[in-house]
Design an enzyme around this catalytic site. Structure first.
Site, PDB file in Angstrom:
ATOM      1  N   SER A   4       0.848  -1.192   0.000  1.00  0.00           N
ATOM      2  CA  SER A   4       0.000   0.000   0.000  1.00  0.00           C
ATOM      3  C   SER A   4       0.878   1.235   0.000  1.00  0.00           C
ATOM      4  O   SER A   4       1.985   1.222   0.547  1.00  0.00           O
ATOM      5  CB  SER A   4      -0.905   0.024   1.239  1.00  0.00           C
ATOM      6  OG  SER A   4      -1.560   1.273   1.354  1.00  0.00           O
ATOM      7  N   TYR A  26      -1.744  -0.264  10.106  1.00  0.00           N
ATOM      8  CA  TYR A  26      -1.910  -0.774   8.738  1.00  0.00           C
ATOM      9  C   TYR A  26      -0.706  -0.395   7.880  1.00  0.00           C
ATOM     10  O   TYR A  26      -0.164  -1.230   7.142  1.00  0.00           O
ATOM     11  CB  TYR A  26      -3.201  -0.203   8.142  1.00  0.00           C
ATOM     12  CG  TYR A  26      -3.441  -0.580   6.702  1.00  0.00           C
ATOM     13  CD1 TYR A  26      -4.008  -1.809   6.365  1.00  0.00           C
ATOM     14  CD2 TYR A  26      -3.117   0.300   5.670  1.00  0.00           C
ATOM     15  CE1 TYR A  26      -4.238  -2.152   5.045  1.00  0.00           C
ATOM     16  CE2 TYR A  26      -3.352  -0.034   4.340  1.00  0.00           C
ATOM     17  CZ  TYR A  26      -3.911  -1.260   4.036  1.00  0.00           C
ATOM     18  OH  TYR A  26      -4.132  -1.599   2.727  1.00  0.00           O
TER      19      TYR A  26
END
Length: 250
Positions: free
Chosen positions: A145, A159
């Site tokens: 990501s 995350y």
């Protein structure tokens, strides 16, 4: 060619499954709990002339990961491609407010789960092709990501950190498996139009941040899938250890 995709019942995983099926891959559609969404994905693949099977499994559980690869071999034969996509996020907040339970859940799925899937792929893929057939060499694609390099302050640094681990896994595993003829790459999506934004309690985030990218819009799951399927393909036969940003320039 046989492709296992974790977290393939929706979002980027689903888009990748549908696109890969049109390129001739047989697809194992892994899902954690939404069996209906997984079956709808399988039906869409079969209606388009492809072959797929849905298999439930929690990637943070070693026994489930082993069962996924066993199911692939049972239904289609040796695994030649793996997309390590399954991941979770949680409600946006600064790190100071996160509980240990939340942190453990995110890291168990996003880091331990990814490493277990990559480990099993590393065990099984090297023997799945002829060494002389470079154009059809087995391939692993990891889902990272843009958060890994942006940090996601006050939103989800847990995350972001879990995806930083994926970047490192890509580099290290590509060097381990390159001599065995297996390519390992990663894709780093940016602001993509999926359900994950609503899941973190900020459904407006998609438009708010997506419109600030140099391209002026959020991306689609299908655009990310194009990058993933290219990395799986013979057209990327000399690409390994690479992280491809699909971020609209963000």
């Amino acid at each position: 060619m046989n492709l296992l995709i974790t977290g393939a019942s929706r979002g980027i995983g689903r888009a990748t499954a549908l696109l890969a099926a049109t390129r001739g891959w047989n697809i194992l559609v892994n899902y954690a709990s939404d069996s209906l969404a997984a079956e709808i994905t399988v039906q869409a693949i079969e209606q388009a002339g492809g072959h797929a099977v849905a298999v439930q499994g929690d990637v943070s559980q070693e026994s489930d990961v082993l069962a996924l690869f066993d199911a692939m071999e049972k239904h289609f034969g040796p695994t030649q491609g793996v997309v390590v996509n399954a991941g979770i996020n949680a409600t946006s907040m600064p790190l100071s407010e996160m509980t240990a339970e939340r942190l453990r859940r995110v890291f168990d799925t996003n880091v331990l789960g990814a490493y277990l899937c990559a480990r099993e792929a590393a065990r099984r893929l090297p023997g799945s092709y002829a060494a002389s057939d470079r154009d059809r060499s087995p391939s692993i694609v990891l889902l990272s990501s843009a958060a890994a390099r942006l940090g996601s302050p006050n939103e989800c640094v847990d995350y972001a950190g879990s995806k930083g681990a994926i970047d490192t896994l890509c580099i290290g595993l590509s060097k381990e498996l390159g001599p065995k003829g297996v390519r390992v790459n990663a894709v780093r999506p940016g602001i993509i139009d999926t359900e994950i934004h609503a899941s973190v309690g900020d459904p407006e985030r998609l438009g708010r941040i997506g419109n600030q990218t140099p391209l002026g819009r959020p991306g689609s799951a299908e655009e990310v899938a194009e990058a993933i399927v290219w990395l799986l393909s013979p057209q990327a036969s000399y690409v390994t250890g690479t992280n491809v940003d699909v971020t609209g320039g963000r």
